[in-house]
Design a protein around this motif. Structure first.
Motif, PDB file in Angstrom:
ATOM      1  N   PHE A   1      -5.604  -9.053  -2.047  1.00 28.94           N
ATOM      2  CA  PHE A   1      -5.021  -9.799  -0.939  1.00 28.94           C
ATOM      3  C   PHE A   1      -5.194  -9.009   0.351  1.00 28.94           C
ATOM      4  CE2 PHE A   1      -2.962 -11.029  -4.839  1.00 28.94           C
ATOM      5  CZ  PHE A   1      -3.083 -12.401  -4.783  1.00 28.94           C
TER       6      PHE A   1
ATOM      7  N   ASN B   1       1.905 -10.310  -3.906  1.00 30.05           N
ATOM      8  CA  ASN B   1       1.424 -11.061  -2.761  1.00 30.05           C
ATOM      9  C   ASN B   1       2.436 -12.102  -2.305  1.00 30.05           C
ATOM     10  OD1 ASN B   1      -0.687 -11.804  -0.824  1.00 30.05           O
ATOM     11  ND2 ASN B   1      -0.602 -13.741  -1.910  1.00 30.05           N
TER      12      ASN B   1
ATOM     13  N   HIS C   1      -4.104 -13.173   2.133  1.00 30.33           N
ATOM     14  CA  HIS C   1      -5.119 -14.145   1.741  1.00 30.33           C
ATOM     15  C   HIS C   1      -5.934 -13.558   0.599  1.00 30.33           C
ATOM     16  CE1 HIS C   1      -4.227 -16.427   5.358  1.00 30.33           C
ATOM     17  NE2 HIS C   1      -4.282 -15.284   6.022  1.00 30.33           N
ATOM     18  N   LYS C   2      -6.191 -14.379  -0.422  1.00 23.62           N
ATOM     19  CA  LYS C   2      -7.014 -13.903  -1.537  1.00 23.62           C
ATOM     20  C   LYS C   2      -8.386 -13.513  -0.987  1.00 23.62           C
ATOM     21  CE  LYS C   2      -4.946 -15.955  -5.544  1.00 23.62           C
ATOM     22  NZ  LYS C   2      -5.147 -16.635  -6.791  1.00 23.62           N
ATOM     23  N   GLN C   3      -8.861 -12.367  -1.439  1.00 18.44           N
ATOM     24  CA  GLN C   3     -10.111 -11.829  -0.909  1.00 18.44           C
ATOM     25  C   GLN C   3     -10.726 -10.910  -1.964  1.00 18.44           C
ATOM     26  OE1 GLN C   3     -11.161 -12.323   2.431  1.00 18.44           O
ATOM     27  NE2 GLN C   3     -13.045 -11.221   2.005  1.00 18.44           N
TER      28      GLN C   3
ATOM     29  N   ARG D   1      -4.417  -8.643   4.424  1.00 17.21           N
ATOM     30  CA  ARG D   1      -3.430  -8.997   5.450  1.00 17.21           C
ATOM     31  C   ARG D   1      -3.798  -8.305   6.747  1.00 17.21           C
ATOM     32  NH1 ARG D   1      -1.366  -8.062   0.900  1.00 17.21           N
ATOM     33  NH2 ARG D   1      -0.944  -5.866   1.157  1.00 17.21           N
TER      34      ARG D   1
END
Length: 180
Positions: free
Chosen positions: A145, A129, A135-137, A147
């Protein structure tokens, strides 16, 4: 001729619609209570059978709307309207890293799934990442991550030392994809 009922405790004659004995106060079972007490086991069995039937029908309906596809050594469920594109990619480099990628298309959308693994190297999702951003998800039951770039969404996560990246032309497609 009316049949007279008697209290089971004291033997006092009872009125037809009595709930309690006037003499000793014993609570009498109503017809509703007696029906449920007599039929409790069949009612429970019918309920269990109905729940099993509903689950089976729901699973059957869900399975008709999706298909199982394999990418590398991982199976995925994707919507049924997606067809595998002939562009299949699989390669191994000198470091022993294997990359397999398949693309699936519908009349309006595209899904591409890439699986990368190495038997010799640990894959660190955070390091990946840092290099590609995101973004952490939590999605698909995994922490990873997410995007977005030029209208294409990608979600990368690690499963059993494999880096899996799923690309989709619509963010809502992730709700219809699962990892098996």
């Amino acid at each position: 001729m009316q049949k007279i009922k008697y209290c089971p405790d004291c033997g006092e004659p009872l009125q037809e619609d009595a709930i309690y004995c006037k003499n000793c106060g014993h609570k009498l079972s109503s017809k509703k209570e007696s029906f449920f007490k007599r039929n409790l086991i069949p009612i429970i069995l019918i309920g269990i059978v109905l729940i099993i039937a509903i689950v089976a029908i729901t699973n059957s309906i869900n399975n008709h709307d999706s298909q199982t596809v394999d990418v590398g050594t991982i199976n995925f469920k994707i919507p049924l309207e997606f067809n595998e594109n002939t562009s299949f990619f699989s390669a191994e480099n000198d470091s022993g890293i294997v990359v397999t990628s398949k693309t699936f298309e519908s009349s309006t959308d595209v899904i591409m799934i890439t699986v990368m693994y190495s038997s010799d190297t640990y894959i660190d999702a955070n390091l990946v990442n840092d290099q590609i951003g995101g973004h952490k998800q939590e999605m698909l039951g995994y922490n990873g991550f997410l995007r977005e770039s030029h209208g294409i969404y990608s979600f990368s996560f690690v499963k059993k030392n494999m880096l899996i990246t799923i690309y989709a032309s619509d963010i809502e497609l992730f709700d219809e994809i699962s990892v098996l």
